[in-house]
Design a protein around this motif. Structure first.
Motif, PDB file in Angstrom:
ATOM      1  N   LEU A  77       8.681   3.317  -9.144  1.00 30.23           N
ATOM      2  CA  LEU A  77       7.494   2.216  -9.174  1.00 30.23           C
ATOM      3  C   LEU A  77       7.205   1.578 -10.380  1.00 30.23           C
ATOM      4  O   LEU A  77       7.014   0.672 -10.563  1.00 30.23           O
ATOM      5  N   SER A  78       8.378   2.424 -11.404  1.00 26.76           N
ATOM      6  CA  SER A  78       7.979   1.614 -13.015  1.00 26.76           C
ATOM      7  C   SER A  78       9.253   0.492 -13.108  1.00 26.76           C
ATOM      8  O   SER A  78       8.685  -0.170 -13.435  1.00 26.76           O
ATOM      9  N   ILE A  79      10.001   0.917 -12.450  1.00 25.98           N
ATOM     10  CA  ILE A  79      11.406  -0.377 -12.478  1.00 25.98           C
ATOM     11  C   ILE A  79      10.305  -1.606 -11.651  1.00 25.98           C
ATOM     12  O   ILE A  79      10.236  -2.627 -11.739  1.00 25.98           O
ATOM     13  N   PHE A  80       9.217  -1.598 -10.319  1.00 22.11           N
ATOM     14  CA  PHE A  80       9.006  -2.654  -9.767  1.00 22.11           C
ATOM     15  C   PHE A  80       7.751  -2.571 -10.657  1.00 22.11           C
ATOM     16  O   PHE A  80       7.815  -3.849 -10.922  1.00 22.11           O
ATOM     17  N   ARG A  81       6.904  -2.035 -11.484  1.00 15.40           N
ATOM     18  CA  ARG A  81       6.040  -2.369 -12.052  1.00 15.40           C
ATOM     19  C   ARG A  81       6.783  -3.061 -13.239  1.00 15.40           C
ATOM     20  O   ARG A  81       6.177  -4.480 -13.273  1.00 15.40           O
ATOM     21  N   GLU A  82       8.285  -2.501 -13.638  1.00 19.18           N
ATOM     22  CA  GLU A  82       8.394  -3.818 -15.678  1.00 19.18           C
ATOM     23  C   GLU A  82       9.137  -4.830 -14.355  1.00 19.18           C
ATOM     24  O   GLU A  82       8.916  -5.530 -15.425  1.00 19.18           O
ATOM     25  N   ALA A 126      14.982  -8.492 -10.703  1.00 20.40           N
ATOM     26  CA  ALA A 126      16.095  -7.337 -12.155  1.00 20.40           C
ATOM     27  C   ALA A 126      16.911  -7.499 -12.406  1.00 20.40           C
ATOM     28  O   ALA A 126      17.715  -8.176 -11.987  1.00 20.40           O
ATOM     29  N   ASP A 127      16.993  -7.136 -14.080  1.00 18.34           N
ATOM     30  CA  ASP A 127      18.355  -7.399 -14.575  1.00 18.34           C
ATOM     31  C   ASP A 127      18.781  -6.110 -14.206  1.00 18.34           C
ATOM     32  O   ASP A 127      19.397  -5.259 -13.226  1.00 18.34           O
ATOM     33  N   THR A 128      20.278  -6.673 -14.894  1.00 12.16           N
ATOM     34  CA  THR A 128      21.369  -5.465 -14.633  1.00 12.16           C
ATOM     35  C   THR A 128      20.949  -4.043 -14.903  1.00 12.16           C
ATOM     36  O   THR A 128      21.821  -3.040 -13.522  1.00 12.16           O
ATOM     37  N   PRO A 129      21.240  -3.418 -16.109  1.00  9.88           N
ATOM     38  CA  PRO A 129      20.553  -2.388 -15.845  1.00  9.88           C
ATOM     39  C   PRO A 129      19.380  -0.743 -14.785  1.00  9.88           C
ATOM     40  O   PRO A 129      19.718  -0.808 -14.516  1.00  9.88           O
ATOM     41  N   ARG A 130      18.278  -2.634 -14.853  1.00 10.09           N
ATOM     42  CA  ARG A 130      17.921  -1.775 -13.713  1.00 10.09           C
ATOM     43  C   ARG A 130      18.093  -2.330 -12.378  1.00 10.09           C
ATOM     44  O   ARG A 130      17.314  -1.243 -11.593  1.00 10.09           O
ATOM     45  N   LEU A 153       0.985  -1.688   0.061  1.00 11.50           N
ATOM     46  CA  LEU A 153       0.044   0.149   0.349  1.00 11.50           C
ATOM     47  C   LEU A 153       1.126   1.293  -0.152  1.00 11.50           C
ATOM     48  O   LEU A 153       0.453   1.916  -0.544  1.00 11.50           O
ATOM     49  N   ASP A 154       2.089   1.019   0.784  1.00  9.60           N
ATOM     50  CA  ASP A 154       3.052   2.598   1.009  1.00  9.60           C
ATOM     51  C   ASP A 154       3.018   2.284  -0.855  1.00  9.60           C
ATOM     52  O   ASP A 154       3.470   3.675  -1.289  1.00  9.60           O
ATOM     53  N   ALA A 155       3.832   1.596  -1.313  1.00  6.03           N
ATOM     54  CA  ALA A 155       4.072   1.607  -2.780  1.00  6.03           C
ATOM     55  C   ALA A 155       3.350   2.196  -4.152  1.00  6.03           C
ATOM     56  O   ALA A 155       3.160   2.804  -4.881  1.00  6.03           O
ATOM     57  N   PHE A 156       1.466   1.214  -3.792  1.00  3.86           N
ATOM     58  CA  PHE A 156       1.024   0.912  -4.695  1.00  3.86           C
ATOM     59  C   PHE A 156      -0.697   1.897  -4.257  1.00  3.86           C
ATOM     60  O   PHE A 156      -1.765   1.486  -5.002  1.00  3.86           O
ATOM     61  N   GLY A 157      -0.468   1.856  -3.158  1.00  2.00           N
ATOM     62  CA  GLY A 157      -2.230   2.368  -2.884  1.00  2.00           C
ATOM     63  C   GLY A 157      -2.726   3.794  -3.200  1.00  2.00           C
ATOM     64  O   GLY A 157      -1.904   4.609  -3.989  1.00  2.00           O
ATOM     65  N   ASP A 158      -3.876   3.398  -3.231  1.00  3.82           N
ATOM     66  CA  ASP A 158      -4.933   4.586  -4.187  1.00  3.82           C
ATOM     67  C   ASP A 158      -4.419   6.424  -2.823  1.00  3.82           C
ATOM     68  O   ASP A 158      -4.985   5.676  -1.353  1.00  3.82           O
ATOM     69  N   PRO A 159      -3.511   7.272  -2.537  1.00  2.00           N
ATOM     70  CA  PRO A 159      -3.971   7.858  -2.218  1.00  2.00           C
ATOM     71  C   PRO A 159      -5.485   8.666  -1.419  1.00  2.00           C
ATOM     72  O   PRO A 159      -5.181   8.655  -0.011  1.00  2.00           O
ATOM     73  N   LEU A 195      11.169  -4.566  -1.984  1.00  2.00           N
ATOM     74  CA  LEU A 195      12.549  -3.685  -2.783  1.00  2.00           C
ATOM     75  C   LEU A 195      13.382  -4.456  -3.241  1.00  2.00           C
ATOM     76  O   LEU A 195      14.407  -4.612  -3.709  1.00  2.00           O
ATOM     77  N   LEU A 196      13.443  -5.674  -1.927  1.00  2.00           N
ATOM     78  CA  LEU A 196      14.230  -6.987  -2.078  1.00  2.00           C
ATOM     79  C   LEU A 196      14.144  -7.733  -2.934  1.00  2.00           C
ATOM     80  O   LEU A 196      14.868  -7.973  -4.185  1.00  2.00           O
ATOM     81  N   HIS A 197      12.677  -7.530  -3.618  1.00  2.00           N
ATOM     82  CA  HIS A 197      12.237  -8.661  -4.173  1.00  2.00           C
ATOM     83  C   HIS A 197      13.252  -7.683  -5.978  1.00  2.00           C
ATOM     84  O   HIS A 197      13.372  -9.023  -6.285  1.00  2.00           O
ATOM     85  N   ALA A 198      13.061  -7.043  -6.096  1.00  2.00           N
ATOM     86  CA  ALA A 198      13.370  -6.237  -7.270  1.00  2.00           C
ATOM     87  C   ALA A 198      14.560  -6.100  -7.536  1.00  2.00           C
ATOM     88  O   ALA A 198      15.168  -6.441  -8.324  1.00  2.00           O
TER      89      ALA A 198
END
Length: 321
Positions: free
Chosen positions: A269-274, A245-249, A212-218, A238-241
């Motif tokens: 958030l964009s990297i999280f979604r990718e 994530a690949d090396t560049p991300r 919710l902290d990252a993706f929650g509706d304000p 963050l830990l899962h990302a």
């Protein structure tokens, strides 16, 4: 049988009296101030629900629930000092309103009063509940220390993080339920399942909190998303990302954490979604919630006695607040 909401109201009515003497006011007034800020009273209500799962609420259950809530508030008061937090539930923290030394002492005496409530227990229950309470109190301290250790480390694994959350958050919910079950006369097997219900529920609750902290509706969540990202908190997301994530991300993510540029939250958030972190977190939360329900189903009492605990689990983890 009472609902969670009803038990919160019953407990709060009993809890809202002062737990401290009048003097010295400089020690005890800050304690009353902090307790009057309020709180959800989830843990003491869970204690009463654990009791009611197996029978009528034992008079000692209110003493145990009060000890649990005082202990929880003691940890919050000291956490605020460690985190240098200025607000708690929208009000000034004790060390901000008074001073740090007072906050330390008031927290200490709150913990002592918690043990005074435990000392009221029937001698048939005291040794077992005291042992569980002490074990849990030690584990909460271990969890807080791990949380602080992780702030200084760049290489925290997801397994380590889950263990920290279990200690810092889950074990107190689990123990609250189990102390109630002990007072209700539950068998060893039933006590185990009640504890595991709370432990898994606590982890699911934290996954949901991170999500919710990252993706929650304000509008629903009541605050702008991305607070954990701005503070570089090591969360499930963050830990899962960082793991997938690949090396560049991954390099970009680490760079964003170090440099704190404008627009950081949206970039992270964009990297999280990718990396499909949002979907992964929802699935992980559901796995722990399913485990919680599995253990609740395994408790050997009639299904109708479990309804309110099942509803509590879904309320805590499905929340958008």
């Amino acid at each position: 049988m009472h609902s969670f909401k009803e038990l919160v109201e019953i407990f709060s009515e009993k809890f809202n009296a002062s737990h401290f003497p009048a003097q010295p006011a400089t020690l005890y007034e800050p304690g009353n101030y902090f307790l009057n800020i309020g709180g959800k009273r989830i843990r003491p209500a869970a204690c009463l629900m654990g009791n009611e799962l197996f029978g009528e609420i034992h008079p000692n259950a209110y003493d145990v629930a009060t000890a649990i809530e005082l202990f929880h508030n003691f940890t919050l008061m000291h956490d605020d000092i460690m985190d240098k937090a200025t607000l708690r539930r929208g009000q000034p923290t004790v060390h901000t309103k008074y001073n740090e030394s007072t906050a330390l002492l008031t927290g200490d005496v709150m913990m002592i009063v918690a043990y005074e409530y435990l000392a009221r227990l029937d001698k048939n229950f005291l040794p077992r509940i005291l042992q569980l309470f002490n074990k849990t109190a030690r584990e909460v301290c271990e969890g807080q220390q791990l949380d602080m250790d992780f702030e200084q480390r760049n290489n925290v694994s997801l397994t380590e993080y889950i263990r920290m959350i279990e200690l810092k958050t889950s074990v107190l919910l689990a123990a609250s339920l189990q102390t109630g079950a002990i007072l209700g006369g539950a068998s060893e097997g039933n006590c185990h399942h009640v504890y595991e219900f709370g432990r898994n529920l606590g982890i699911a609750f934290q996954v949901q909190d991170d999500y919710l902290d990252a993706f929650g509706d304000p509008e629903k969540f009541g605050k702008e998303p991305g607070g954990d990202i701005r503070q570089n908190k090591k969360t499930f997301l963050l830990l899962h990302a960082l793991e997938v994530a690949d090396t560049p991300r991954k390099e970009k993510l680490l760079r964003l954490m170090q440099e704190n540029p404008a627009g950081k939250v949206q970039q992270v958030l964009s990297i999280f979604r990718e990396c499909n972190v949002d979907e992964w977190a929802r699935n992980l939360k559901q796995q722990y919630l399913n485990q919680a329900h599995h253990h609740l189903e395994a408790v050997a009492v009639t299904s109708k006695r479990k309804i309110h605990l099942a509803q509590l689990a879904d309320f805590l983890v499905a929340r958008e607040h």
